[in-house]
Structure formats: C-alpha cells, structure tokens
Enzyme design. Sequence first.
Site, PDB file in Angstrom:
ATOM      1  N   CYS A   2       0.765  -1.211   0.053  1.00 21.74           N
ATOM      2  CA  CYS A   2       0.254  -0.062  -0.302  1.00 21.74           C
ATOM      3  C   CYS A   2       0.620   1.329  -0.034  1.00 21.74           C
ATOM      4  O   CYS A   2       2.017   1.439   0.628  1.00 21.74           O
ATOM      5  CB  CYS A   2      -1.168   0.537   1.181  1.00 21.74           C
ATOM      6  SG  CYS A   2      -1.826  -1.304   1.226  1.00 21.74           S
ATOM      7  N   ARG A  27       5.856  -0.460  -6.043  1.00 21.36           N
ATOM      8  CA  ARG A  27       5.716  -1.013  -4.775  1.00 21.36           C
ATOM      9  C   ARG A  27       4.945  -1.998  -5.318  1.00 21.36           C
ATOM     10  O   ARG A  27       4.756  -3.473  -4.082  1.00 21.36           O
ATOM     11  CB  ARG A  27       5.271  -0.334  -3.616  1.00 21.36           C
ATOM     12  CG  ARG A  27       6.107   0.991  -3.202  1.00 21.36           C
ATOM     13  CD  ARG A  27       5.837   1.199  -1.773  1.00 21.36           C
ATOM     14  NE  ARG A  27       5.221   1.004  -1.277  1.00 21.36           N
ATOM     15  CZ  ARG A  27       6.117   1.757  -0.556  1.00 21.36           C
ATOM     16  NH1 ARG A  27       7.615   2.440  -0.698  1.00 21.36           N
ATOM     17  NH2 ARG A  27       5.639   1.196   0.893  1.00 21.36           N
ATOM     18  N   TRP A  76      -2.947  -2.714  -1.934  1.00 16.11           N
ATOM     19  CA  TRP A  76      -2.778  -3.975  -1.776  1.00 16.11           C
ATOM     20  C   TRP A  76      -3.022  -5.066  -0.656  1.00 16.11           C
ATOM     21  O   TRP A  76      -3.287  -4.513  -0.097  1.00 16.11           O
ATOM     22  CB  TRP A  76      -0.522  -4.176  -1.297  1.00 16.11           C
ATOM     23  CG  TRP A  76      -0.249  -5.748  -1.697  1.00 16.11           C
ATOM     24  CD1 TRP A  76       0.379  -6.477  -3.231  1.00 16.11           C
ATOM     25  CD2 TRP A  76       0.047  -6.604  -0.653  1.00 16.11           C
ATOM     26  NE1 TRP A  76       0.499  -7.597  -2.600  1.00 16.11           N
ATOM     27  CE2 TRP A  76       0.685  -7.932  -1.784  1.00 16.11           C
ATOM     28  CE3 TRP A  76      -0.342  -6.874   0.103  1.00 16.11           C
ATOM     29  CZ2 TRP A  76       1.094  -9.242  -1.043  1.00 16.11           C
ATOM     30  CZ3 TRP A  76       0.420  -7.973   0.842  1.00 16.11           C
ATOM     31  CH2 TRP A  76       0.525  -8.998   0.572  1.00 16.11           C
ATOM     32  N   ASN A 102      -2.448   2.502   5.986  1.00 17.50           N
ATOM     33  CA  ASN A 102      -1.264   1.448   5.205  1.00 17.50           C
ATOM     34  C   ASN A 102      -1.228   0.604   6.466  1.00 17.50           C
ATOM     35  O   ASN A 102      -1.264   1.484   7.508  1.00 17.50           O
ATOM     36  CB  ASN A 102      -0.325   2.098   4.329  1.00 17.50           C
ATOM     37  CG  ASN A 102      -0.393   2.396   3.589  1.00 17.50           C
ATOM     38  OD1 ASN A 102      -1.080   2.649   2.527  1.00 17.50           O
ATOM     39  ND2 ASN A 102       1.173   2.813   3.496  1.00 17.50           N
ATOM     40  N   GLY A 103      -1.534  -0.522   6.775  1.00 19.39           N
ATOM     41  CA  GLY A 103      -1.385  -0.856   8.242  1.00 19.39           C
ATOM     42  C   GLY A 103      -2.441  -2.346   7.749  1.00 19.39           C
ATOM     43  O   GLY A 103      -2.964  -2.499   7.082  1.00 19.39           O
ATOM     44  N   GLU A 487      19.005 -18.023  -4.416  1.00 21.69           N
ATOM     45  CA  GLU A 487      18.550 -17.142  -4.995  1.00 21.69           C
ATOM     46  C   GLU A 487      17.650 -17.311  -6.539  1.00 21.69           C
ATOM     47  O   GLU A 487      16.899 -16.471  -6.375  1.00 21.69           O
ATOM     48  CB  GLU A 487      19.442 -15.447  -4.816  1.00 21.69           C
ATOM     49  CG  GLU A 487      19.268 -14.513  -5.462  1.00 21.69           C
ATOM     50  CD  GLU A 487      17.865 -13.570  -4.817  1.00 21.69           C
ATOM     51  OE1 GLU A 487      17.634 -13.643  -4.026  1.00 21.69           O
ATOM     52  OE2 GLU A 487      17.867 -13.227  -6.003  1.00 21.69           O
ATOM     53  N   LYS A 491      14.435 -16.151  -7.764  1.00 20.77           N
ATOM     54  CA  LYS A 491      14.245 -15.164  -8.849  1.00 20.77           C
ATOM     55  C   LYS A 491      12.992 -15.604 -10.159  1.00 20.77           C
ATOM     56  O   LYS A 491      12.210 -15.279 -10.345  1.00 20.77           O
ATOM     57  CB  LYS A 491      15.446 -14.772  -9.331  1.00 20.77           C
ATOM     58  CG  LYS A 491      15.998 -13.689  -8.593  1.00 20.77           C
ATOM     59  CD  LYS A 491      15.947 -12.424  -9.026  1.00 20.77           C
ATOM     60  CE  LYS A 491      14.971 -12.233  -7.655  1.00 20.77           C
ATOM     61  NZ  LYS A 491      15.804 -12.041  -6.608  1.00 20.77           N
ATOM     62  N   GLU A 494       9.429 -16.195  -8.639  1.00 20.99           N
ATOM     63  CA  GLU A 494       8.672 -15.096  -8.179  1.00 20.99           C
ATOM     64  C   GLU A 494       8.149 -14.712  -9.520  1.00 20.99           C
ATOM     65  O   GLU A 494       7.146 -13.741  -9.326  1.00 20.99           O
ATOM     66  CB  GLU A 494       9.328 -14.473  -7.347  1.00 20.99           C
ATOM     67  CG  GLU A 494      10.465 -13.184  -7.898  1.00 20.99           C
ATOM     68  CD  GLU A 494      10.699 -12.570  -6.398  1.00 20.99           C
ATOM     69  OE1 GLU A 494      10.671 -11.868  -6.257  1.00 20.99           O
ATOM     70  OE2 GLU A 494      12.735 -12.786  -6.693  1.00 20.99           O
ATOM     71  N   HIS A 510      19.065 -37.023   0.005  1.00 20.67           N
ATOM     72  CA  HIS A 510      18.086 -37.812   1.303  1.00 20.67           C
ATOM     73  C   HIS A 510      16.890 -37.842   0.721  1.00 20.67           C
ATOM     74  O   HIS A 510      16.186 -36.285   1.171  1.00 20.67           O
ATOM     75  CB  HIS A 510      18.996 -36.133   2.164  1.00 20.67           C
ATOM     76  CG  HIS A 510      20.232 -36.431   2.745  1.00 20.67           C
ATOM     77  ND1 HIS A 510      20.865 -37.655   3.050  1.00 20.67           N
ATOM     78  CD2 HIS A 510      21.292 -36.150   2.606  1.00 20.67           C
ATOM     79  CE1 HIS A 510      21.438 -37.875   3.029  1.00 20.67           C
ATOM     80  NE2 HIS A 510      22.559 -36.570   2.551  1.00 20.67           N
ATOM     81  N   LYS A 609       6.584  -4.725  -3.233  1.00 21.58           N
ATOM     82  CA  LYS A 609       8.478  -4.331  -3.181  1.00 21.58           C
ATOM     83  C   LYS A 609       8.857  -3.806  -2.105  1.00 21.58           C
ATOM     84  O   LYS A 609       9.793  -3.954  -1.417  1.00 21.58           O
ATOM     85  CB  LYS A 609       8.656  -2.589  -3.952  1.00 21.58           C
ATOM     86  CG  LYS A 609      10.004  -2.461  -4.222  1.00 21.58           C
ATOM     87  CD  LYS A 609      10.787  -3.275  -4.982  1.00 21.58           C
ATOM     88  CE  LYS A 609      12.734  -2.929  -4.503  1.00 21.58           C
ATOM     89  NZ  LYS A 609      13.233  -3.993  -5.668  1.00 21.58           N
TER      90      LYS A 609
END
Length: 614
Positions: A2, A27, A76, A102-103, A487, A491, A494, A510, A609
């Site tokens: 948000c 974001r 968001w 926001n929150g 990583e 990448k 996502e 294993h 973001k």
Amino acid sequence: MCGIVCYAGRQNAAPILLEGLKRLEYRGYDSAGIAILDSDQKTAHVVKSVGKVAELEKKLNLRELPGTCGIAHTRWATHGKPTEENAHPHTDCTGDLMLIHNGIIENFAELKDELIEKGHNFRSETDTEVLAHLVEEYLKGMDEPDLPEAVRKALGRVSGTFGIAVLHRNIPNKIVVARRGSPLIIGVGQDEFLAASDINAFIRHTNKVIYLNDDEMAILNSNNITITDLNLNKIDRELETVDWEVFENEKKGYKHFMLKEIFEQPETVENAIRGRIIESEGISKLGGLDPVLNRLKNLQRMVFISCGTSYYAGLYAKYLFEILTDLDVNVDFASEFRYRNLRIDENTCVVAISQSGETADTLAALRESRRKGALTLGLVNVVGSTISKETDAGIYNHAGPEIGVASTKIFVSQCTILALMALLVGRSHHLSINEGIRIIQELKKIPDYIKEVLKQNEAIRELASQFLNYHDFLFLGRNLNYPIAMEGALKLKEISYVHAEGYPAGEMKHGPISLIDSHFPTVAIATQDYSYEKMINNIQEIKARSGRILAIATKGDNSLSTIVDDVIYVPRTVEVLQPIVNVIPLQLFAYHVADLKGRDVDKPRNLAKSVTVE
Ligand code: F6R
C-alpha cells in the site's frame, strides 16, 4: 505494498497526487483511489478503481477536480478482495470524512461490531473502514469539529499498525496524518506540504523532509505544519535535506526495469566500494560504522536478520563471516528470529539487511534485538527509512532506487558490502593483511567480471527459450554458493510463476533426487572451488537419472561441458567473492524465462516491493 500520497498547497492537488501514485506503482498494488477537497465549493470527490493507476486516471476528469488539498492511495489487498468498495479512500456514513490507511488494524472486528451496534453503515470488507467510522463517531460528540482530536481518540482505540491520512469536507484545507509501524514522510515545499509513505512519491517536488516517527501525528495545510505525539503534544522537528536520486520512470531503452537494474550492476558494485577500501592495509573503511568500531572489535557473535532475497544475502554473509572472522555467526528469517530464544546480549551484533528499510518482520526482529541489548546495525538502501533510523549504526547501499519488484542489483550490492564488513571485522580480529589485500584486489575487479557475464545476455536468452516448457526446476549449490542457488530459484519462481526449489547440493540425495527425471531440470552452480569434485558427483547422480543440467561453470573448465547439457561460463575470482559473479547468469536466466513467457516482469502478481505488514 500500500502507498500513501497527500498534498496541501496552492496548486491543483489531483495531478500531483496522480504523479505520486505513479511513482509508487513499483511497490506492487491492486487498486487505487483519490479524494480531493474543494474548499471553496465545500465539495469532496472520491474516485477509486481496481487495477493500475492508469485505470484511475481514465476515470478522473482533472478539470473537474480543482481542489488544492487531497489524499491518494494504492492498495495491496489484505482484508477483502481487490474491489472498488475495498479500495481506499474509505468514507464515513455521511461521505464527508475520507481516510486512507497502510498497515493492519488488528482489533477491527470488535470495533466494527461496536460501530454497527451504534448504527454505522459499512460498505467494505476492510479493516480500514473501521477507522473512518471511529473518527466519525468521535466528531459527532463535538460542538466544534476538531479533526486532530477525533483522530487522536480513534487511534487510542486501535491496536495494530497504521500510516493514515484523513480529510473532512467541513474542515477546509486540513490533512491529519499519523503513524505507528508504517512509514510516513512529510515533504516541505514552497507554500505546500506533501506526505507520503515513500519519498519517491514526492522527491521531484522537494527534498526537504520531516520524518514522522512512530506514535506521531502531523496536521498539514498549505501554510503550516504541526507535528505532535498521539496525545497532541507539540514536537519540534528539524527539517532534513535528503540526498536521494529522483528515479526516472524511464527504462533507458531496456524492456523492463529489472533488466536495466541487472545491467547496472557493474556500477552498483563500484558505488558500493567507492571510498570504502584501504587496499594497502587490506581493510575496509565504512564511515557509518565508525561510532561503533570499538564494540565491533569486542564482539563474540553476529546475527543477520532479513527476509526474501535480503535473507539470502544474510545467508551468504554467514558463510563469509565464518571464513573471514572468528565470530559465532548466525542468520535467521526475521519473521522466525523474533520468536526464538536466541542468546542475544551486548556482545552480539545483529545486522538487519533490507532494501526498503521498512520490512515489518525485519523491523520487529530489530526491535527485539535492541530490547535484548545487542549492537544493532542496518544495511539499507532507502535513505531515511525506519530501519536506518532505528539501528545504532549502519551502511547505505548507495545503489539508487530499485524499481523492479524482484531484487537484483540490491542483492549484489548487499553481498559486496557484507564482504567489506567481513573484512573490517575480520581484520580487527585475526585476518591477515595479505588475505585482506588479496580480497580487496579481487573486489575491485568484480565490476569487470560482471560485465563479462552480461555480454552473454543474448546467449542466455536463447538458452532460456529452451526451458519454457518445464514446470519445475531444482537449483543446487554448495557452501558459499548455496545461498546463490536459493536466490536463483527465488528469482525464477517469483517472476515466471514456475516452481523452483533451491537446495544445498549435498542434501539432494536425501530426498529431492526422487523428483529427478527428464522433465525436471537442474541448475547446478559448479564453479571451481574446494567443493567442485563433490558437485561433479551430484551432477553425475542427476545425469544417471536422465535429468537435464544447466551448469554455471568457471571459464576455461572445458571438462564440465562433456557431462552437462548446457553451460554458462563465468570468470573466476576468489572463493569468497565468486557468489557475487555467479548470481548474475541466474538473474538473467530468470528474467528471460519470465519475459519469454509474457509475465509482468517488473510487477509480478501478488508481490509487493516493500512488505510493511507482518
Ligand atoms: C525478492 C524480493 C523480496 C525482498 C524481501 C525483503 O526478489 O525482492 O524477497 O528481498 O521482501 O525486502 P527488503 O529487502 O526491502 O527488506
């Protein structure tokens, strides 16, 4: 996540707010809205839309929105689907009060029941709407409407996190903003004040800012600003000048911001090390850590806390610090760390790694570490962000804004700076000058090594095109390259929405080996180091089960190409820095797979973001 933008001044607010919303698009969000107050006419306009800010813009007739005071928001979704009803601004029963948030309001359900009982009409599924009705309820009981006082009373009833902005049709030219656990920055211009959750929203207008701290409020209008605590006691606050690049909404010829940021990485590394190395002494000089140098010398433990890609930078740091220092080193997901009974005391240094400097879990873990007496350091990109302000000392990436939601250049910057930190701590403990010099000499060559990998961009795209029909990938690496395997997998998943798992290569037999067949390719990081032979064994095990292998190998290692199906070669550097080079082809591979699949690379679905909720 948000985003909030507010304007109170003499210019038309709507175009400024729209521009601000566009600057917050990176974001991640799913709906947007705006409220403009025309004080002359005593009218208020609220317009909302699902999807991109461009959709909102289509609905707005800017000429019909002459007000000079307004608030705007990108949402968001947390409570309730991305619909117009759930988008902000939310209004009270009369429609006179407009509020963005926001929150998360954690006790919203009980407050909602109470307000419904009192006759309030709710139109959305959000936690935020409760705040609008709560402020309305307190305004009702006043002879003269006092917005800051009503907001104060309302906030006294809520638990959770908030960054809010409130407007009222009958209270001209006044915006009340407040924060707890969610960032808010005030921009101070000529006869105008702005407020936003992210400095990028208004940095084009002014770089004179006031950072609001938790449990503070600000009352803005075009003439002045008053900062108070949540009990409305006035607070004096210095104006700060921020040194933050205005990001251009331009991709400079690149198809996506992510690709532009991948290609910026040679410069990102140069910026990370500039003025920070003393080669003749094999040590780094990190000005931000000067005030705590003595404590660093007497340390016993280091703990890195972070999330997502920043967590993998922390994982790399764990291996690195174990090699270059004599400390006990730990790394943890910030969201897990917070609830663990770890031994944290004054001999422990906790390093919070965060691009945004606002990640709620990292911030909460940082506060927990402070409570336990640790020395807290921040490695943060966004200047003036909450984490950068709440740590004892810290280092900035100096990497400029990262717009692509998937982090690339900041990861490389984080790893580079963590190497500098490891040198600083290592050399103050036991690391030899020769070892320090050897690492610094190689660090200076990393930009050229990255350039060499970037030259293979077209070949990597061609390779990526051969992997579009696979639904699952395994990424393997050992030791320092295990975080890079993780990583690489993150990448890919996502931005391409293809399932990918990262694993330490030794763990493959294993469990995950049962997945291997001709439909399940493996990306193996097999650059030459002390674990190379073991990595080759793992590769042979996969080949024996018909698994396709794409290897990241050291330039000149011609033997590997006879075993694996595809190879990307990278230049060789010292073992501790090799991961910084090895991650580059994985970023390019993920980018091209996602792009060739037609994904929204810069704004992958569901992601944000800056993750400001826990
Ligand atoms: C992945 C990514 C995220 C972030 C994570 C932490 O590409 O960008 O996993 O790394 O949300 O964010 P910061 O670094 O802002 O704390």
